[in-house]
Write an enzyme that holds these catalytic residues in place. Sequence first.
Site, PDB file in Angstrom:
ATOM      1  N   ASP A 135       1.008  -1.075   0.101  1.00 32.92           N
ATOM      2  CA  ASP A 135      -0.034  -0.027   0.142  1.00 32.92           C
ATOM      3  C   ASP A 135       0.744   1.358   0.020  1.00 32.92           C
ATOM      4  O   ASP A 135       0.181   2.451   0.388  1.00 32.92           O
ATOM      5  CB  ASP A 135      -0.935   0.006   1.328  1.00 32.92           C
ATOM      6  N   HIS A 137       3.300   2.055   2.046  1.00 31.28           N
ATOM      7  CA  HIS A 137       3.763   2.588   3.476  1.00 31.28           C
ATOM      8  C   HIS A 137       5.501   2.307   3.566  1.00 31.28           C
ATOM      9  O   HIS A 137       5.928   1.536   2.858  1.00 31.28           O
ATOM     10  CB  HIS A 137       3.155   1.730   4.741  1.00 31.28           C
ATOM     11  N   GLU A 142       1.390   4.282   7.295  1.00 24.84           N
ATOM     12  CA  GLU A 142       0.236   3.859   6.593  1.00 24.84           C
ATOM     13  C   GLU A 142      -0.316   5.032   5.557  1.00 24.84           C
ATOM     14  O   GLU A 142      -0.153   6.184   5.991  1.00 24.84           O
ATOM     15  CB  GLU A 142      -0.943   3.120   7.185  1.00 24.84           C
TER      16      GLU A 142
HETATM   17  C1  F6R Z   1       9.726  -3.021   8.175  1.00 25.10           C
HETATM   18  C2  F6R Z   1       8.918  -2.105   7.752  1.00 25.10           C
HETATM   19  C3  F6R Z   1       7.887  -2.113   6.658  1.00 25.10           C
HETATM   20  C4  F6R Z   1       8.587  -3.245   5.579  1.00 25.10           C
HETATM   21  C5  F6R Z   1       7.284  -3.454   4.530  1.00 25.10           C
HETATM   22  C6  F6R Z   1       7.624  -4.524   3.601  1.00 25.10           C
HETATM   23  O1  F6R Z   1      10.525  -2.766   9.222  1.00 25.10           O
HETATM   24  O2  F6R Z   1       9.178  -1.068   8.092  1.00 25.10           O
HETATM   25  O3  F6R Z   1       7.759  -1.186   5.963  1.00 25.10           O
HETATM   26  O4  F6R Z   1       9.517  -2.733   5.082  1.00 25.10           O
HETATM   27  O5  F6R Z   1       6.060  -3.825   5.156  1.00 25.10           O
HETATM   28  O6  F6R Z   1       8.028  -5.583   3.880  1.00 25.10           O
HETATM   29  P1  F6R Z   1       8.476  -6.836   3.235  1.00 25.10           P
HETATM   30  O7  F6R Z   1       9.833  -6.658   2.825  1.00 25.10           O
HETATM   31  O8  F6R Z   1       8.366  -8.055   4.038  1.00 25.10           O
HETATM   32  O9  F6R Z   1       7.778  -7.117   1.825  1.00 25.10           O
END
Ligand code: F6R
Length: 259
Positions: A135, A137, A142
Amino acid sequence: MEVVILGGSRQIGNLAADAIEELIRRKPDAVLGLATGSTPLPVYDDLADRHGQGLDFSRTSGFALDEYVGLPAGHPESYREVIRREFTNRVNIAPENVHGPDGTAADIPAACEAYEQAIAAAGVVDLQLLGVGTDGHIGFNEPGSSFASRTRIKSLIEQTRRDNARFFTSLAEVPHHVITQGLGTIMAARHVILLATGAQKAQAVRDFVEGPVAAICPASVLQFHPHATVLLDESAASALKLGDFYRHTYENKPAWQAL
Ligand code: F6R
């Protein structure tokens, strides 16, 4: 914003680790901003290998981006544990130099304020690693997050809880609340390196790299960062309009110009 499209997650991990190694050799007491999730794992694997070959982290410190609220201390999926297991236990960072927001605190606003103060006391985050959510973030900021936000409690959107359910035994176990560095906190880092891999990230990547800067896509704030690097695999880059231009630019980059 520099966009680099690479062959896969191993090459991405290697290039990000190159930047971290160059930083630590130049500034042994560098402050690293550490992301969790799946995407940065190849970076941590690569850094653990480099430590095996002598790269010294003894004066380096690290600050985690975020933490779940309500998981008991020591829970294997708490980000404090993930950072320890995947990275800091595998190199010689002093445990007292590794920081994360306290998701078990009785007084969450005080814990958030304390975390901001700890970052300020360290000076500045020299290099912040980031992943991106489907999304858009970054950290757990968010859609709708203020671009000026600092560390605070946030509610997770259901899409993020579903995305992260793979780390838990059921969706019901994924916490609803988190503490995250704010977008303002992240923007204060000297250099940010965002990594994204896989087709499931393609739309978010297109939105934050080439779309308008808007709170609906929190990562788009990085368009205002003076030194933001985006490392993508082909799948994550597949929806970009200017993909060929980014490839051409990187292939023809002057040898003296680092990331
Ligand atoms: C983790 C964080 C999140 C992740 C994001 C992607 O510390 O801050 O923003 O980087 O959710 O997660 P993955 O890499 O598991 O797809």
